[in-house]
Design a protein around this motif. Structure first.
Motif, PDB file in Angstrom:
ATOM      1  N   THR A 219     -35.204   2.932  61.547  1.00 44.52           N
ATOM      2  CA  THR A 219     -34.110   3.339  60.651  1.00 44.52           C
ATOM      3  C   THR A 219     -34.273   4.777  60.199  1.00 44.52           C
ATOM      4  OG1 THR A 219     -33.895   1.056  59.878  1.00 44.52           O
ATOM      5  CG2 THR A 219     -32.905   2.780  58.516  1.00 44.52           C
ATOM      6  N   TRP A 220     -35.517   5.155  59.827  1.00 41.10           N
ATOM      7  CA  TRP A 220     -35.766   6.526  59.397  1.00 41.10           C
ATOM      8  C   TRP A 220     -35.559   7.509  60.543  1.00 41.10           C
ATOM      9  CZ3 TRP A 220     -35.882   9.973  55.826  1.00 41.10           C
ATOM     10  CH2 TRP A 220     -36.540  11.182  56.018  1.00 41.10           C
ATOM     11  N   GLN A 221     -36.011   7.157  61.733  1.00 39.20           N
ATOM     12  CA  GLN A 221     -35.831   8.049  62.878  1.00 39.20           C
ATOM     13  C   GLN A 221     -34.365   8.232  63.220  1.00 39.20           C
ATOM     14  OE1 GLN A 221     -38.300   5.971  65.704  1.00 39.20           O
ATOM     15  NE2 GLN A 221     -40.039   7.357  65.383  1.00 39.20           N
ATOM     16  N   ARG A 224     -33.054  10.577  60.545  1.00 32.18           N
ATOM     17  CA  ARG A 224     -33.592  11.944  60.633  1.00 32.18           C
ATOM     18  C   ARG A 224     -33.084  12.687  61.852  1.00 32.18           C
ATOM     19  NH1 ARG A 224     -34.546  16.280  61.266  1.00 32.18           N
ATOM     20  NH2 ARG A 224     -36.408  17.561  60.917  1.00 32.18           N
TER      21      ARG A 224
END
Length: 314
Positions: A219-221, A224
């Protein structure tokens, strides 16, 4: 039996009349011609007050704008720029208020917009509740929070008392007033950032997200490396609009602290400082100088943010 064929004479081709040059020019520039009346009206509204303020900044006008005044040139600018007791502290408070408030509003606005991006049950009501602070006027918001943060009867200190925490000065403290007003500004204007970013998120295509999810991105990747780069133009617009607005904040500060930004000028920004010079002390020459310098600061900030936006769009 002989057959006769009749051939029709060729029709005479009549050349279309040539379009006059002025009509072609009008057609090529029609978008500017349609907008010219409104642009002229707005320019007139801006140019006259700005020119009059610039003129007053070069005089020693005081007491009344109709009173006789003498031309002093750049003397007012030298006096203001050398004022380390009121002017430069006001510049520092203006910068602190703008940067800190904008940072919190962008971070919180992005987080809330991401939460509201995907549909869920009751999403419509949650969106309405989040946007409610935008409905009230800043003066009403300032007065409301002034009552909440009242050191004697305010709800904030009563809530702290339930947890065994002593009363806090909030708006009445020399070192807590500015952070408290920043909190009030964040409370009211974060929904504006949410609205802008949510509009940008809903316009993004789902294909990059699906491709990144298939490739195993977390999710963060995905945020980002996929969402944030695609959302950068919209994010820049939000920063530009809210940053300029935060730089000009006056009503919340004046509603909560009154003239001078408080007894110790703890929330006296450039707007509050110029207002006090004009309407409390009637020093129109000095106040006009402060406003012109403030105007140049705003123009510089707009130029920097606009240049950043153009770089993000490349």
């Amino acid at each position: 039996m002989a057959t006769t064929t009749t051939t029709k004479p060729p029709r005479s081709t009549v050349a279309a009349p040539e379009t006059p040059g002025w009509l072609r020019w009008v057609d090529d520039h029609r978008k500017w011609l349609f907008a010219a009346p409104a642009m002229t009206f707005v320019a007139a509204l801006l140019v006259f007050p700005l020119a009059w303020t610039a003129y007053l900044s070069l005089t020693d006008a005081e007491g009344s704008v109709r009173a006789e005044s003498e031309f002093v040139g750049l003397a007012n600018y030298l006096d203001v720029l050398s004022d380390i007791e009121r002017f430069w502290p006001a510049v520092g408070r203006t910068a602190t208020f703008t940067v800190v408030a904008l940072l919190f509003e962008v971070v919180l606005g992005m987080a809330i917009a991401l939460l509201l991006w995907r549909p869920f049950k009751g999403q419509r009501w949650v969106r309405v509740a989040i946007l409610l602070p935008l409905v009230a006027t800043p003066v009403a918001v300032g007065m409301m929070w002034r009552l909440i943060f009242d050191p004697n009867i305010g709800l904030a200190n009563q809530l702290l008392g339930w947890f065994g925490i002593g009363p806090q000065p909030w708006l009445s403290g020399q070192y807590t007033a500015l952070p408290t007003t920043i909190f009030i500004d964040v409370w009211q204007w974060t929904p504006m950032v949410v609205l802008i970013l949510l509009a940008g998120l809903t316009s993004l295509s789902d294909e990059p997200q699906e491709a990144a999810r298939i490739d195993g991105a977390s999710t963060w990747q995905r945020f980002r490396h996929v969402t944030l780069p695609l959302l950068t133009p919209t994010l820049t617009v939000a920063i530009l609009l809210r940053g300029i607005d935060a730089l000009k904040t006056f009503d919340i500060l004046y509603a909560t602290k009154g003239r001078g930004g408080g007894s110790f000028h703890e929330v006296e920004t450039l707007n509050v400082y110029a207002y006090g010079l004009s309407f409390d002390y009637n020093e129109y020459g000095i106040s006009s100088t402060v406003l012109i310098i403030f105007f140049l600061i705003i123009i510089g900030a707009m130029w920097a943010l606009t240049a950043r936006r153009k770089e993000a769009q490349r």
